[in-house]
Structure formats: structure tokens, C-alpha cells
Design an enzyme around this catalytic site. Structure first.
Site, PDB file in Angstrom:
ATOM      1  N   CYS A 160       0.815  -1.221   0.000  1.00 21.55           N
ATOM      2  CA  CYS A 160       0.000   0.000   0.000  1.00 21.55           C
ATOM      3  C   CYS A 160       0.846   1.266   0.000  1.00 21.55           C
ATOM      4  O   CYS A 160       0.637   2.172  -0.811  1.00 21.55           O
ATOM      5  CB  CYS A 160      -0.978  -0.014   1.174  1.00 21.55           C
ATOM      6  SG  CYS A 160      -0.230  -0.055   2.824  1.00 21.55           S
ATOM      7  N   HIS A 176      -2.954   0.494   7.038  1.00 21.92           N
ATOM      8  CA  HIS A 176      -3.235   0.466   5.602  1.00 21.92           C
ATOM      9  C   HIS A 176      -3.477   1.884   5.107  1.00 21.92           C
ATOM     10  O   HIS A 176      -3.779   2.796   5.896  1.00 21.92           O
ATOM     11  CB  HIS A 176      -4.453  -0.409   5.316  1.00 21.92           C
ATOM     12  CG  HIS A 176      -4.690  -0.662   3.853  1.00 21.92           C
ATOM     13  ND1 HIS A 176      -3.710  -1.144   3.016  1.00 21.92           N
ATOM     14  CD2 HIS A 176      -5.785  -0.477   3.074  1.00 21.92           C
ATOM     15  CE1 HIS A 176      -4.202  -1.259   1.791  1.00 21.92           C
ATOM     16  NE2 HIS A 176      -5.443  -0.855   1.803  1.00 21.92           N
ATOM     17  N   HIS A 232      -5.775   1.670  -4.051  1.00 20.78           N
ATOM     18  CA  HIS A 232      -4.906   1.085  -3.022  1.00 20.78           C
ATOM     19  C   HIS A 232      -4.442  -0.294  -3.459  1.00 20.78           C
ATOM     20  O   HIS A 232      -4.989  -0.907  -4.380  1.00 20.78           O
ATOM     21  CB  HIS A 232      -5.637   0.997  -1.669  1.00 20.78           C
ATOM     22  CG  HIS A 232      -6.764   0.013  -1.626  1.00 20.78           C
ATOM     23  ND1 HIS A 232      -6.941  -0.883  -0.596  1.00 20.78           N
ATOM     24  CD2 HIS A 232      -7.805  -0.216  -2.479  1.00 20.78           C
ATOM     25  CE1 HIS A 232      -8.023  -1.614  -0.806  1.00 20.78           C
ATOM     26  NE2 HIS A 232      -8.572  -1.231  -1.930  1.00 20.78           N
TER      27      HIS A 232
END
Length: 276
Positions: free
Chosen positions: A182, A236, A248
Site C-alpha cells: 500500500c 493500511h 490502493h
């Protein structure tokens, strides 16, 4: 392992670390943390942080010529400058081996490394289970998507790069060009736009300037707890695309994709950062 047995140690000889989270107490001079770094290494906050102290260690390691050609225990000694310098004294038990205190930990370290490398094949950024919109071929990007007209040129460049990665597989620690995690995706995208940002989610939580959801613009970073983080320590992140969308890199076995901001932030928002 040699310095702290993998514990973040406080030290009564350096009271500046007294109020910080610790896992035990050490008494070596004014040394703090995992690497038992002294005041010259940095602040107590840096030395008592697993991430920051590791960065300090690695930065010092990278300044050593041919560090990768050294046995690990000797490389560690060149950074840490312990009493085990190859000259026998009472302080090192009269050892003539450079870095013998680190050499003793080789088997334990190899065991830990084996677990890390095994787990790395299935670790991810802690993405929540969010459903993309759009068909599978578009990886969630709606048909007819276009950047909002007031998007900055740098943000447009970063987003164009990110969108070009749609469908590429997730890899924990991946920074491209063929696989991303990410934060690796967002870092690479902003690098393409000429703006360097940190490597990890924790680094990027402090990059740029804070913003709010109502003021989000394309290219802004959206940080969330994910499945393994928290509101204070995001696990994240993604990049805002405008029109209520986020791109993402979710998890092992998945690919770079687009989802809605509302679905992405169901577990809460750890931070919103404006870059550029």
C-alpha cells in the site's frame, strides 16, 4: 538481540525516556531502546521507537563502505562500536573476535529471520474487506472516470502513475515496478510527480500536511487502521482520486484496485494527508 534481547529498554540514567513505552530497564550509560543507542544517536523518542531506532541503525550501516560484504556480526560492531572490538580487555571478557557478542546471536537471529521470511509471503498492509466498484477488468475504476478539473499537475502525475498500476499484484514490501504494497504504491506515485515521501505507512502519516475529509483533493493520502493497525497506528492506506474514490494495494493474493472512500474508511480514519 545482543543489546536488548529484542526489548525496548528504558534507562534511569536518561530520564528523558522515562515517560515513553518500554519493555524493561537497562543501565548501560545513557543507552535506550532496542539498539541501546546513546544520546548522540538522537532524541529519546527516536531511540525508544522500534521504527525510528531501526532507521538510525540502518542509516549508520549504509555509511560503512562494503558493509554488505562483512559478516553480519562485524557489520553490527562497526555500527554499534561495542566493547568487542577485537582487543582483549576485561570489558569484553578478553575476546579477540570482532563483534563476538553479536556472533553469539547468529543462530537465534537466523531462526527469527526464517520466520519473518516465511510470514512475508502472506503478510499484507492490513486492508479491510472493501468491495470495489466497476467491473473486474477495470479493477473498480468506474467507466468514464476523469480527474476533477482543478487537480494540480503534480497530483495528476501521481494519480496517472497509480492508475497505470491497476491489476498489478500486491507484495508485502513491494515498491514496484511490477508489485506493490500500500505505501509502496503511494510512494512510487508521488516520486513520479517529483515529490519524495516516506516509505512506510507510519512515515507517510507524517508527510505533507494534515487535511480533513471535506477538503480532500486528488492525490491526498487516506490512512486507516486496516485489519492489524489502529486509529493511532494505521495499518493500511490509499490515494484519493476524487469523486469519492480511493486507489490502493490491498493484500497478498489481491491486486491494485479502486474502491469507494466510504467503503475504504468503514473502520475509521487514522489520518488524511495533503501532499504537494
Amino acid at each position: 538481540m545482543a543489546e536488548s534481547d529484542l526489548r525496548i529498554l528504558a534507562n534511569p540514567n536518561d530520564p528523558s525516556g522515562a515517560g515513553l513505552p518500554s519493555q524493561g530497564t537497562g543501565y548501560d550509560h545513557d543507552s535506550l531502546g532496542l539498539f541501546q543507542q546513546r544520546r548522540s544517536w538522537g532524541s529519546a523518542v527516536q531511540r525508544m521507537s522500534a521504527t525510528e531506532s531501526t532507521t538510525l541503525f540502518v542509516d549508520a550501516l549504509l555509511t560503512i563502505p562494503n558493509w554488505a560484504g562483512q559478516p553480519p556480526w562485524r557489520a553490527a560492531q562497526l555500527v554499534q562500536k561495542s566493547a568487542f572490538d577485537g582487543r582483549p580487555t576485561s570489558a569484553n571478557g578478553y575476546s579477540a573476535e570482532v563483534g563476538e557478542n553479536y556472533l553469539r546471536q547468529t543462530d537465534r537471529a537466523a531462526g527469527v529471520l526464517a520466520v519473518v521470511e516465511r510470514d512475508a509471503s502472506r503478510l499484507d498492509c492490513g486492508a479491510s474487506d472493501v468491495m470495489p466498484r466497476g467491473d473486474s477488468a477495470s479493477h473498480g475504476l468506474p467507466e468514464g472516470y476523469a480527474l476533477p478539473p482543478d487537480t494540480s499537475q503534480q497530483a495528476a502525475t501521481a494519480i496517472a502513475f497509480a492508475l497505470a498500476q491497476l491489476g498489478k499484484p500486491y507484495l508485502w514490501g513491494g515498491t514496484g515496478p511490477d508489485q506493490f504494497d500500500c505505501s509502496g504504491l503511494t510512494q512510487a506515485a508521488w516520486q513520479r510527480a517529483g515529490i519524495p515521501i516516506g516509505r512506510t505507512t507510519w512515515d507517510q502519516l507524517r508527510d505533507g500536511a494534515p487535511t480533513i475529509e471535506a477538503a480532500l483533493v486528488p492525490g491526498d493520502l487516506v490512512l486507516i487502521p486496516g485489519s492489524q493497525g489502529s486509529l493511532a497506528a494505521p495499518g493500511h492506506m490509499g490515494m484519493y482520486l476524487g469523486h469519492g474514490l480511493v486507489i490502493h494495494a490491498p493484500r497478498t493474493g489481491d491486486v491494485v484496485k479502486v474502491t469507494t472512500l466510504s467503503a475504504f474508511t468503514t473502520s475509521g480514519v487514522s489520518g488524511l494527508r495533503h501532499i504537494g
